[in-house]
Design a protein around this motif. Sequence first.
Motif, PDB file in Angstrom:
ATOM      1  N   GLN A  38      71.081  42.922 122.725  1.00 40.28           N
ATOM      2  CA  GLN A  38      70.688  44.096 123.515  1.00 40.28           C
ATOM      3  C   GLN A  38      69.178  44.032 123.756  1.00 40.28           C
ATOM      4  O   GLN A  38      68.432  43.673 122.851  1.00 40.28           O
ATOM      5  CB  GLN A  38      71.014  45.356 122.709  1.00 40.28           C
ATOM      6  CG  GLN A  38      70.880  46.632 123.487  1.00 40.28           C
ATOM      7  CD  GLN A  38      71.441  47.804 122.686  1.00 40.28           C
ATOM      8  OE1 GLN A  38      71.179  47.945 121.497  1.00 40.28           O
ATOM      9  NE2 GLN A  38      72.197  48.667 123.351  1.00 40.28           N
ATOM     10  N   GLY A  39      68.758  44.393 124.953  1.00 45.00           N
ATOM     11  CA  GLY A  39      67.333  44.483 125.223  1.00 45.00           C
ATOM     12  C   GLY A  39      66.829  45.904 125.026  1.00 45.00           C
ATOM     13  O   GLY A  39      67.603  46.828 124.818  1.00 45.00           O
ATOM     14  N   MET A  43      61.355  44.677 125.005  1.00 47.04           N
ATOM     15  CA  MET A  43      61.879  43.329 124.856  1.00 47.04           C
ATOM     16  C   MET A  43      63.120  43.162 125.737  1.00 47.04           C
ATOM     17  O   MET A  43      64.179  43.677 125.420  1.00 47.04           O
ATOM     18  CB  MET A  43      62.252  43.114 123.380  1.00 47.04           C
ATOM     19  CG  MET A  43      62.494  41.675 122.997  1.00 47.04           C
ATOM     20  SD  MET A  43      62.734  41.524 121.191  1.00 47.04           S
ATOM     21  CE  MET A  43      64.257  42.455 120.974  1.00 47.04           C
ATOM     22  N   PRO A  44      62.973  42.440 126.864  1.00 45.34           N
ATOM     23  CA  PRO A  44      64.138  42.219 127.734  1.00 45.34           C
ATOM     24  C   PRO A  44      65.230  41.456 126.984  1.00 45.34           C
ATOM     25  O   PRO A  44      64.918  40.703 126.064  1.00 45.34           O
ATOM     26  CB  PRO A  44      63.587  41.341 128.863  1.00 45.34           C
ATOM     27  CG  PRO A  44      62.131  41.218 128.666  1.00 45.34           C
ATOM     28  CD  PRO A  44      61.772  41.728 127.313  1.00 45.34           C
ATOM     29  N   ALA A  52      57.109  32.714 126.736  1.00 45.55           N
ATOM     30  CA  ALA A  52      57.746  34.026 126.579  1.00 45.55           C
ATOM     31  C   ALA A  52      58.309  34.180 125.168  1.00 45.55           C
ATOM     32  O   ALA A  52      58.183  35.242 124.544  1.00 45.55           O
ATOM     33  CB  ALA A  52      58.848  34.184 127.622  1.00 45.55           C
ATOM     34  N   ILE A  53      58.909  33.111 124.656  1.00 49.31           N
ATOM     35  CA  ILE A  53      59.515  33.188 123.318  1.00 49.31           C
ATOM     36  C   ILE A  53      58.427  33.306 122.245  1.00 49.31           C
ATOM     37  O   ILE A  53      58.559  34.067 121.293  1.00 49.31           O
ATOM     38  CB  ILE A  53      60.445  31.980 123.068  1.00 49.31           C
ATOM     39  CG1 ILE A  53      61.641  32.067 124.030  1.00 49.31           C
ATOM     40  CG2 ILE A  53      60.928  31.936 121.625  1.00 49.31           C
ATOM     41  CD1 ILE A  53      62.539  30.836 124.037  1.00 49.31           C
ATOM     42  N   ARG A  54      57.320  32.590 122.438  1.00 48.00           N
ATOM     43  CA  ARG A  54      56.191  32.750 121.506  1.00 48.00           C
ATOM     44  C   ARG A  54      55.679  34.191 121.531  1.00 48.00           C
ATOM     45  O   ARG A  54      55.405  34.785 120.500  1.00 48.00           O
ATOM     46  CB  ARG A  54      55.041  31.811 121.889  1.00 48.00           C
ATOM     47  CG  ARG A  54      55.176  30.437 121.311  1.00 48.00           C
ATOM     48  CD  ARG A  54      53.837  29.681 121.388  1.00 48.00           C
ATOM     49  NE  ARG A  54      54.111  28.257 121.383  1.00 48.00           N
ATOM     50  CZ  ARG A  54      54.115  27.482 122.473  1.00 48.00           C
ATOM     51  NH1 ARG A  54      53.808  27.974 123.660  1.00 48.00           N
ATOM     52  NH2 ARG A  54      54.395  26.206 122.365  1.00 48.00           N
ATOM     53  N   GLY A  55      55.587  34.741 122.734  1.00 44.99           N
ATOM     54  CA  GLY A  55      55.113  36.127 122.881  1.00 44.99           C
ATOM     55  C   GLY A  55      56.034  37.107 122.182  1.00 44.99           C
ATOM     56  O   GLY A  55      55.582  38.037 121.508  1.00 44.99           O
ATOM     57  N   LYS A  56      57.317  36.884 122.322  1.00 48.90           N
ATOM     58  CA  LYS A  56      58.314  37.743 121.665  1.00 48.90           C
ATOM     59  C   LYS A  56      58.185  37.664 120.157  1.00 48.90           C
ATOM     60  O   LYS A  56      58.218  38.684 119.456  1.00 48.90           O
ATOM     61  CB  LYS A  56      59.704  37.267 122.114  1.00 48.90           C
ATOM     62  CG  LYS A  56      60.890  37.910 121.464  1.00 48.90           C
ATOM     63  CD  LYS A  56      62.152  37.287 122.095  1.00 48.90           C
ATOM     64  CE  LYS A  56      63.419  37.684 121.389  1.00 48.90           C
ATOM     65  NZ  LYS A  56      64.609  37.137 122.092  1.00 48.90           N
TER      66      LYS A  56
END
Lengths: 124, 124
Positions: A38-39, A43-44, A52-56
């Motif tokens: 679920q987003g 967090m989309p 993007a994954i590093r940012g998350k």
Amino acid sequence: MSNTWEIGNQLVEWCKQGQNIEAVNNLYAENCISVEAQGNEMMPQQMEGLEAIRGKNEWWANNNEVLKAEVNGPFPHENRFAVNFNYEVKNKQSGEIQQLNEVGLYTVENGKIIREEFFYPTGN
Amino acid sequence: MSNTWEIGNQLVEWCKQGQNIEAVNNLYAENCISVEAQGNEMMPQQMEGLEAIRGKNEWWANNNEVLKAEVNGPFPHENRFAVNFNYEVKNKQSGEIQQLNEVGLYTVENGKIIREEFFYPTGN
């Protein structure tokens, strides 16, 4: 490092040490896709690409303190492996403590993780 | 019963009670596919259809005694859910006792499980 089992083992080792970002930096493909059950507004549900994954991961680490981490696996099946994460997590802003028990499913191609998917109850 | 979460919950309940065959009989589609991480001479890696899956379950139950069963889940993600099985199992012929820790990944379509895949180390 080229097979599913080795990659899974290395990911589990880093996650046990709280070094999840090392797994991202070393084991993930440049165009890896990350999908949550679920987003939310921060967090989309789906993100694409290493940046993007590093940012998350950074966003998550900045907002949560891991009090306990149990990481079981890897559980391989051909070019995929599953990992069971059992975390006790404190939200840094609210102080709320939560138990996070989830399964990560990882797909490997050409020696790199090209997809991670997280499985957990969403309250829907 | 129509959504992933409900189907997963029901499967977990039956598996906790050792009634796995009830899950097969009630929750699986007629043309369901079952895939192991690894096959052997007694059990092909992939089986198709309810009859074959029932046969596999019976063969397993006839050859193994479950001493302890811990079943965690379901962990849903859209139309799939994962379950973590932690069994202590005694082989009825050899008397050998084994710890089986694995993840099952289930795919739901039209209110029925159409695919089950098992994740565990294969020794390869």
